[in-house]
Design a protein around this motif. Structure first.
Motif, mmCIF file in Angstrom:
data_model
loop_
_atom_site.group_PDB
_atom_site.id
_atom_site.type_symbol
_atom_site.label_atom_id
_atom_site.label_comp_id
_atom_site.label_asym_id
_atom_site.label_seq_id
_atom_site.Cartn_x
_atom_site.Cartn_y
_atom_site.Cartn_z
ATOM 1 N N LYS A 138 77.205 39.484 56.127
ATOM 2 C CA LYS A 138 75.889 38.889 55.904
ATOM 3 C C LYS A 138 75.984 37.375 55.821
ATOM 4 O O LYS A 138 75.116 36.651 56.327
ATOM 5 C CB LYS A 138 75.261 39.461 54.625
ATOM 6 N N GLN A 139 77.049 36.899 55.169
ATOM 7 C CA GLN A 139 77.233 35.452 55.059
ATOM 8 C C GLN A 139 77.509 34.839 56.432
ATOM 9 O O GLN A 139 76.991 33.768 56.763
ATOM 10 C CB GLN A 139 78.396 35.140 54.103
ATOM 11 N N ARG A 140 78.290 35.521 57.242
ATOM 12 C CA ARG A 140 78.541 35.052 58.607
ATOM 13 C C ARG A 140 77.236 34.980 59.408
ATOM 14 O O ARG A 140 77.024 34.053 60.201
ATOM 15 C CB ARG A 140 79.506 35.997 59.321
ATOM 16 N N LEU A 141 76.368 35.978 59.203
ATOM 17 C CA LEU A 141 75.088 35.987 59.908
ATOM 18 C C LEU A 141 74.258 34.762 59.495
ATOM 19 O O LEU A 141 73.607 34.135 60.336
ATOM 20 C CB LEU A 141 74.323 37.272 59.611
ATOM 21 N N GLY A 142 74.301 34.426 58.203
ATOM 22 C CA GLY A 142 73.583 33.241 57.745
ATOM 23 C C GLY A 142 74.101 31.972 58.403
ATOM 24 O O GLY A 142 73.323 31.080 58.776
ATOM 25 N N VAL A 143 75.423 31.878 58.564
ATOM 26 C CA VAL A 143 76.008 30.721 59.252
ATOM 27 C C VAL A 143 75.571 30.706 60.716
ATOM 28 O O VAL A 143 75.236 29.648 61.271
ATOM 29 C CB VAL A 143 77.549 30.744 59.132
ATOM 30 N N ALA A 144 75.538 31.903 61.353
ATOM 31 C CA ALA A 144 75.096 31.985 62.749
ATOM 32 C C ALA A 144 73.662 31.486 62.896
ATOM 33 O O ALA A 144 73.319 30.794 63.867
ATOM 34 C CB ALA A 144 75.209 33.423 63.245
ATOM 35 N N MET A 145 72.805 31.822 61.934
ATOM 36 C CA MET A 145 71.412 31.367 61.973
ATOM 37 C C MET A 145 71.326 29.847 61.890
ATOM 38 O O MET A 145 70.426 29.228 62.467
ATOM 39 C CB MET A 145 70.618 32.009 60.828
#
Length: 305
Positions: A138-145
């Motif tokens: 989930k944290q990686r997804l936030g960085v991707a955003m």
């Protein structure tokens, strides 16, 4: 060097209490700037003002030379990618579907959504629903955003939170490459100061909403870590001979305040003349985290988030 972010006499007041009061904050193009401070220091508030999520109560926040205003807010914000506090997403959708929504909001392409997912190592998991993601995913997804569309300004609040050691190193490596890869300027915060030390080129230390230090980690260490350690055949006699009333002797080591090279040379001559053997002498080195704790010790006694 071109200024990308500038705060001038910026204050933010909540319930008649100032939570940020910054005379000046400057971040230049292609810098990786680490914002650090105790809990409640005002870090998230500063990041939110940069991203246009909060307005300054007074003073001026400028992005790429343009002062924030109601007229140009949308244009400025379009140049910024951000992850502040916890990432937001739809649990019932997949990682790709969440990124597709972000790409549509930012008027970007599906290819850019896929590229951002690949950048953070989620390419193989893009079709998995978020409710089945781990905290680190989930944290990686936030960085991707934050990275989608390769914005020129990237604001990351605790980007490695929840990641395992290998994933942390991958995200750190990604962040270190952003200035060259994206021609980007980055502001990052983290409670893990050993991570900050590995990522950033400049730091800003904030306490009670005020900027206490801005500059390189090397300069901060040079000014804060000001002690010399010496081991001799008779530390007590050496301290007396060299007139060091404030010297500390611990673990068979003589520790005294920093002095320049010429004075060190004079000390050595005097000790050798007095037949005191000098086994080793070196400058004390402390980690950024150790120095930060010492530097902000009094602040943590009176503050809290």
């Amino acid at each position: 060097m071109k200024e990308i972010i500038r705060f001038e006499e910026v204050a933010k007041i909540y319930d008649k209490k100032p939570v940020v009061n910054i005379t000046e904050l400057i971040i230049n193009k292609r810098e990786i700037y680490g914002l650090i401070g105790p809990n409640g220091a005002g870090k998230s508030t500063i990041m939110k003002m940069i991203c246009g999520l909060q307005e300054a109560s007074s003073g001026q926040v400028s992005i790429q030379g343009q002062p924030f205003s109601h007229k140009n807010r949308r244009k400025i914000v379009s140049q910024i990618g951000s992850l502040i506090e916890a990432p937001s997403y739809y649990e019932h959708l997949t990682g790709f579907e969440n990124m597709k929504i972000v790409s549509q909001l930012k008027k970007l392409t599906i290819e850019e959504a896929n590229s951002a997912l690949e950048e953070v190592g989620l390419g193989k998991h893009k079709d998995k629903k978020i409710k089945h993601y781990s905290l680190g995913m989930k944290q990686r997804l936030g960085v991707a955003m934050a990275l989608i569309g390769r914005p020129p300004i990237i604001i990351l609040d605790e980007p490695t939170n929840g990641l395992d050691p290998q994933a942390k190193e991958e995200i750190r490596h990604l962040i270190r490459d952003l200035p060259d890869k994206y021609d980007a300027t980055v502001m990052v915060s983290s409670h893990a100061l050993d991570e900050i030390e590995r990522m950033v080129s400049q730091i800003g230390i904030i306490g009670h909403g005020e900027m206490l230090y801005q500059g390189t980690i090397e300069d901060f260490k040079r000014h804060q870590s000001r002690a010399i350690l010496m081991k001799t055949s008779d530390n007590q006699l050496a301290a007396s001979l060299l007139s060091m009333p404030n010297a500390i002797i611990t673990d068979n080591i003589l520790k005294f305040s920093y002095v320049n090279d010429q004075i060190i040379a004079d000390y050595l001559k005097r000790l050798i003349t007095a037949n005191i053997e000098v086994y080793r002498i070196y400058e004390e080195h402390k980690s950024l985290e150790e120095l930060f704790i010492e530097f902000t010790h009094d602040l943590t006694l009176t503050g809290g988030e």
